[in-house]
Design an enzyme around this catalytic site. Sequence first.
Site, PDB file in Angstrom:
ATOM      1  N   SER A 171       0.859  -1.195   0.000  1.00  0.00           N
ATOM      2  CA  SER A 171       0.000   0.000   0.000  1.00  0.00           C
ATOM      3  C   SER A 171       0.889   1.237   0.000  1.00  0.00           C
ATOM      4  O   SER A 171       2.054   1.162   0.434  1.00  0.00           O
ATOM      5  CB  SER A 171      -0.873  -0.008   1.263  1.00  0.00           C
ATOM      6  OG  SER A 171      -1.507   1.252   1.439  1.00  0.00           O
TER       7      SER A 171
ATOM      8  N   TYR B 292      -1.208  -0.994  10.619  1.00  0.00           N
ATOM      9  CA  TYR B 292      -1.407  -1.188   9.171  1.00  0.00           C
ATOM     10  C   TYR B 292      -0.175  -0.777   8.361  1.00  0.00           C
ATOM     11  O   TYR B 292       0.305  -1.534   7.514  1.00  0.00           O
ATOM     12  CB  TYR B 292      -2.640  -0.410   8.716  1.00  0.00           C
ATOM     13  CG  TYR B 292      -3.014  -0.678   7.270  1.00  0.00           C
ATOM     14  CD1 TYR B 292      -3.625  -1.878   6.902  1.00  0.00           C
ATOM     15  CD2 TYR B 292      -2.756   0.257   6.272  1.00  0.00           C
ATOM     16  CE1 TYR B 292      -3.964  -2.131   5.589  1.00  0.00           C
ATOM     17  CE2 TYR B 292      -3.095   0.011   4.956  1.00  0.00           C
ATOM     18  CZ  TYR B 292      -3.703  -1.179   4.617  1.00  0.00           C
ATOM     19  OH  TYR B 292      -4.022  -1.434   3.307  1.00  0.00           O
TER      20      TYR B 292
END
Length: 264
Positions: free
Chosen positions: A144, A157
């Site tokens: 990401s 995350y």
Amino acid sequence: MVDSAQPKTVLITGASAGIGKAFAQIFARNGFDVVLVARRRDKLEEVAADIKKTHGQLAYVLPADLGDTAAPQMIFDWCEQQGLQIDALVNNAGYALHTDFLDTPWEEHRAFLQVLNTGVVHLTWLFAHGMKARGYGRIINLASVAAFAPQLRGNLYGAAKSFVLDFSQALDLELKPHGVHCTAICPGFTFSEFHDVMGTRKAVSRLPRFLWMTAEEVTEQGYDAVMEGKAVLVNGLVNQGVSQVMAMLPPGIKQYLAKQQKLM
Ligand SMILES: NC(=O)c1ccc[n+]([C@@H]2O[C@H](COP(=O)([O-])OP(=O)(O)OC[C@H]3O[C@@H](n4cnc5c(N)ncnc54)[C@H](OP(=O)(O)O)[C@@H]3O)[C@@H](O)[C@H]2O)c1
């Protein structure tokens, strides 16, 4: 198209929605049979039926909870029992927690790290032996832009996605000489169920359209990147610009920017 007359098979985790579902379509369109893994059997069966109808490829449904430490071995053994040779692996399943570190029960952290990190490495380890021995493999790991960005307070995350990014690059160095490409895909905001699951849909819906990409755009680029042998793909010009600036920032400035953020 697949670069040999031999039919090839891709295994995709998180294929019941969003980016994984779109990856299943792209691989099938390019001649791959698909093994679809996620928890929701009904959604997987819809994807499988659509792939059979639209592309005429074989589509297998394998429900599994990747938060379970036994899942990777169960998935590998199931493929062996079915006589399926896995030529491509897309480690896509993922989600983000929306709570502070100490407010989150340990079991939630454990399952999160199992889905986003340990399970990714375990599945890759299981399937990459065969790919290396056969001299062909394609591995896509979903990282990401969060791997480059300032971290959200107490949130795992970004750290988990940084791990995926670094792991994929290291693996590509080891396996590329054996015909196995590994690509870390780094999307930014992508239309999917991700923000519904995280509970941030209302907040992110205020972001301008130019920050968003469709799952189809992300996966088209991702498919081309792994076939071309790119180790890292950041999707889209906006995300590329943001990632490059973030990667150059001194740690102190990055931490200052991190302090300005709050969980949405
Ligand atoms: N959307 C974004 O803005 C964005 C941006 C950057 C990176 N990403 C990454 O892209 C990947 C795909 O996300 P998405 O946007 O497509 O989200 P999504 O639409 O919510 O899809 C997530 C997929 O992961 C599966 N999954 C979640 N937990 C699982 C578990 N315990 N066991 C098995 N499968 C599980 C879900 O299936 P079931 O619920 O059926 O199990 C679903 O198929 C993730 O790794 C995410 O971190 C997304």
